[in-house]
Design a protein around this motif. Structure first.
Motif, PDB file in Angstrom:
ATOM      1  N   VAL A  85       0.899  -1.160  -0.190  1.00 42.75           N
ATOM      2  CA  VAL A  85       0.443   0.038  -0.161  1.00 42.75           C
ATOM      3  C   VAL A  85       1.482   0.970  -0.170  1.00 42.75           C
ATOM      4  O   VAL A  85       0.707   2.039  -0.310  1.00 42.75           O
ATOM      5  CB  VAL A  85      -0.510  -0.188   1.228  1.00 42.75           C
ATOM      6  CG1 VAL A  85      -2.008  -1.710   0.556  1.00 42.75           C
ATOM      7  CG2 VAL A  85      -0.557   0.366   2.396  1.00 42.75           C
ATOM      8  N   GLN A  86       2.023   1.694   0.929  1.00 44.36           N
ATOM      9  CA  GLN A  86       3.176   2.555   0.918  1.00 44.36           C
ATOM     10  C   GLN A  86       3.952   2.706  -0.247  1.00 44.36           C
ATOM     11  O   GLN A  86       3.673   4.068  -1.374  1.00 44.36           O
ATOM     12  CB  GLN A  86       3.723   2.027   1.807  1.00 44.36           C
ATOM     13  CG  GLN A  86       4.165   2.133   3.486  1.00 44.36           C
ATOM     14  CD  GLN A  86       3.941   3.798   3.443  1.00 44.36           C
ATOM     15  OE1 GLN A  86       2.900   4.396   3.657  1.00 44.36           O
ATOM     16  NE2 GLN A  86       4.847   3.588   4.336  1.00 44.36           N
ATOM     17  N   SER A  87       3.894   1.720  -1.539  1.00 45.75           N
ATOM     18  CA  SER A  87       4.326   1.934  -2.574  1.00 45.75           C
ATOM     19  C   SER A  87       3.441   2.252  -3.420  1.00 45.75           C
ATOM     20  O   SER A  87       3.830   3.038  -5.019  1.00 45.75           O
ATOM     21  CB  SER A  87       5.105   0.449  -3.119  1.00 45.75           C
ATOM     22  OG  SER A  87       3.751  -0.918  -3.506  1.00 45.75           O
ATOM     23  N   ALA A  88       1.609   1.627  -3.276  1.00 44.42           N
ATOM     24  CA  ALA A  88       0.870   2.564  -4.399  1.00 44.42           C
ATOM     25  C   ALA A  88       0.309   3.848  -4.241  1.00 44.42           C
ATOM     26  O   ALA A  88      -0.476   4.214  -5.182  1.00 44.42           O
ATOM     27  CB  ALA A  88      -0.211   1.333  -4.422  1.00 44.42           C
ATOM     28  N   HIS A  89       0.793   4.277  -3.334  1.00 46.57           N
ATOM     29  CA  HIS A  89       0.123   5.573  -3.313  1.00 46.57           C
ATOM     30  C   HIS A  89      -0.140   6.647  -2.820  1.00 46.57           C
ATOM     31  O   HIS A  89      -0.960   6.983  -3.836  1.00 46.57           O
ATOM     32  CB  HIS A  89       0.271   5.605  -1.048  1.00 46.57           C
ATOM     33  CG  HIS A  89      -0.548   6.720  -0.453  1.00 46.57           C
ATOM     34  ND1 HIS A  89      -1.464   7.791  -0.004  1.00 46.57           N
ATOM     35  CD2 HIS A  89       1.134   7.595   0.130  1.00 46.57           C
ATOM     36  CE1 HIS A  89      -1.544   8.315  -0.029  1.00 46.57           C
ATOM     37  NE2 HIS A  89      -0.217   9.130   0.135  1.00 46.57           N
ATOM     38  N   ARG A  90       1.179   6.940  -3.968  1.00 43.14           N
ATOM     39  CA  ARG A  90       2.031   7.884  -4.744  1.00 43.14           C
ATOM     40  C   ARG A  90       0.771   8.123  -5.717  1.00 43.14           C
ATOM     41  O   ARG A  90       0.285   8.824  -6.351  1.00 43.14           O
ATOM     42  CB  ARG A  90       2.964   8.169  -4.740  1.00 43.14           C
ATOM     43  CG  ARG A  90       3.532   9.567  -4.844  1.00 43.14           C
ATOM     44  CD  ARG A  90       5.329  10.142  -5.377  1.00 43.14           C
ATOM     45  NE  ARG A  90       6.069   8.446  -5.828  1.00 43.14           N
ATOM     46  CZ  ARG A  90       7.047   9.188  -6.176  1.00 43.14           C
ATOM     47  NH1 ARG A  90       7.884   9.620  -5.236  1.00 43.14           N
ATOM     48  NH2 ARG A  90       8.038   8.586  -6.947  1.00 43.14           N
ATOM     49  N   THR A  91       0.798   7.057  -6.618  1.00 42.58           N
ATOM     50  CA  THR A  91       0.020   6.713  -8.231  1.00 42.58           C
ATOM     51  C   THR A  91      -1.596   6.862  -7.979  1.00 42.58           C
ATOM     52  O   THR A  91      -1.683   8.386  -8.150  1.00 42.58           O
ATOM     53  CB  THR A  91       0.513   4.963  -8.455  1.00 42.58           C
ATOM     54  OG1 THR A  91       2.167   5.458  -8.833  1.00 42.58           O
ATOM     55  CG2 THR A  91      -0.130   6.041 -10.156  1.00 42.58           C
ATOM     56  N   LEU A  92      -1.578   6.209  -6.810  1.00 40.69           N
ATOM     57  CA  LEU A  92      -2.991   7.125  -6.490  1.00 40.69           C
ATOM     58  C   LEU A  92      -3.439   8.389  -6.037  1.00 40.69           C
ATOM     59  O   LEU A  92      -4.595   8.342  -6.588  1.00 40.69           O
ATOM     60  CB  LEU A  92      -4.002   5.137  -5.847  1.00 40.69           C
ATOM     61  CG  LEU A  92      -5.438   5.507  -5.160  1.00 40.69           C
ATOM     62  CD1 LEU A  92      -6.162   5.808  -6.314  1.00 40.69           C
ATOM     63  CD2 LEU A  92      -5.780   4.667  -3.952  1.00 40.69           C
TER      64      LEU A  92
END
Length: 224
Positions: A85-92
């Motif tokens: 979730v940390q890795s995908a957070h910025r893109t979302l």
């Protein structure tokens, strides 16, 4: 390497008027944005001035030639989910900003709805927005927490406390029903107003009761 912007199917407001709110639908592991966009058709009867968008997750599914993932799985444990979730957070988060700007809406006119892995992302990113969304809905998901050592930093990351609705099936064999009371406990402990529902006989999916509860919740938080 620059991040690839997200995209996916959109629904304009049923009323034909300019959108007064935005509902973003976040699909589960192995699906894509087409999996949830029909929810917008259902809820548009309650939200005629809402726009809906269901983005495809940023990564191709690692274990099959079709489908998308917000992040990959190997162990399916809490540490792996936290990293994911940390890795995908910025893109979302960037996608949400882009969509709100496109529609000329402030951040408090946003609602996030996620299923399974998408619910993990809705809760994670929804609590970390620059401006708190109007509400968050999670179907069959998990409120992903870091290890005990990381909880203090975790709490400082929370920037808003929008109301939350969680719905889970009591026969879910993919994400155990026990994750529902765990999420209720962790969110309530952080001062987040919460409603939850355990659907009898439901596996890993969304049933008519959950659809109705979520539709009513979205209409309530986006009213005005």
């Amino acid at each position: 390497m620059p991040e690839t912007p997200l995209d996916g199917p959109h629904l304009a407001p049923r009323s034909g008027r300019p959108a007064t709110s935005l509902v973003v639908l976040l699909h589960g592991y192995g699906a894509d944005g087409r999996d949830l966009i029909d929810l917008g058709q259902i809820w548009s009867q309650l939200l005629p001035d809402a726009a809906f968008v269901s983005p495809h997750a940023p990564e191709p599914l690692a274990i099959a030639p079709i489908g998308r993932q917000w992040f990959g799985y190997v162990e399916r444990n809490d540490a792996e989910r936290w990293t994911g979730v940390q890795s995908a957070h910025r893109t979302l988060d960037a996608f949400l900003d882009t969509e709100l700007t496109r529609l000329g809406l402030p951040g408090n006119r946003l609602a996030l709805v996620g299923f399974s892995q998408g619910a993990m992302m809705a809760l994670h990113t929804g609590l970390r927005r620059r401006e708190a969304p109007a509400g968050l809905v999670g179907f069959s998901g998990i409120h992903v927490l870091p290890t005990e050592r990381g909880l203090d930093a975790f709490d400082t990351e929370i920037t808003g406390r929008p109301p939350v609705l969680l719905v889970h099936g009591d026969r879910d064999e993919t994400i155990a029903p026990s994750y529902l009371p765990r999420a209720v406990e962790s969110l309530s402990a952080r001062g987040i107003r919460l409603r939850s529902h355990l659907s009898p006989g439901l596996g890993h999916g969304i049933d008519p009761v959950g659809l109705r509860l979520a539709g009513d919740f979205l209409a309530e938080v986006l009213r005005g």
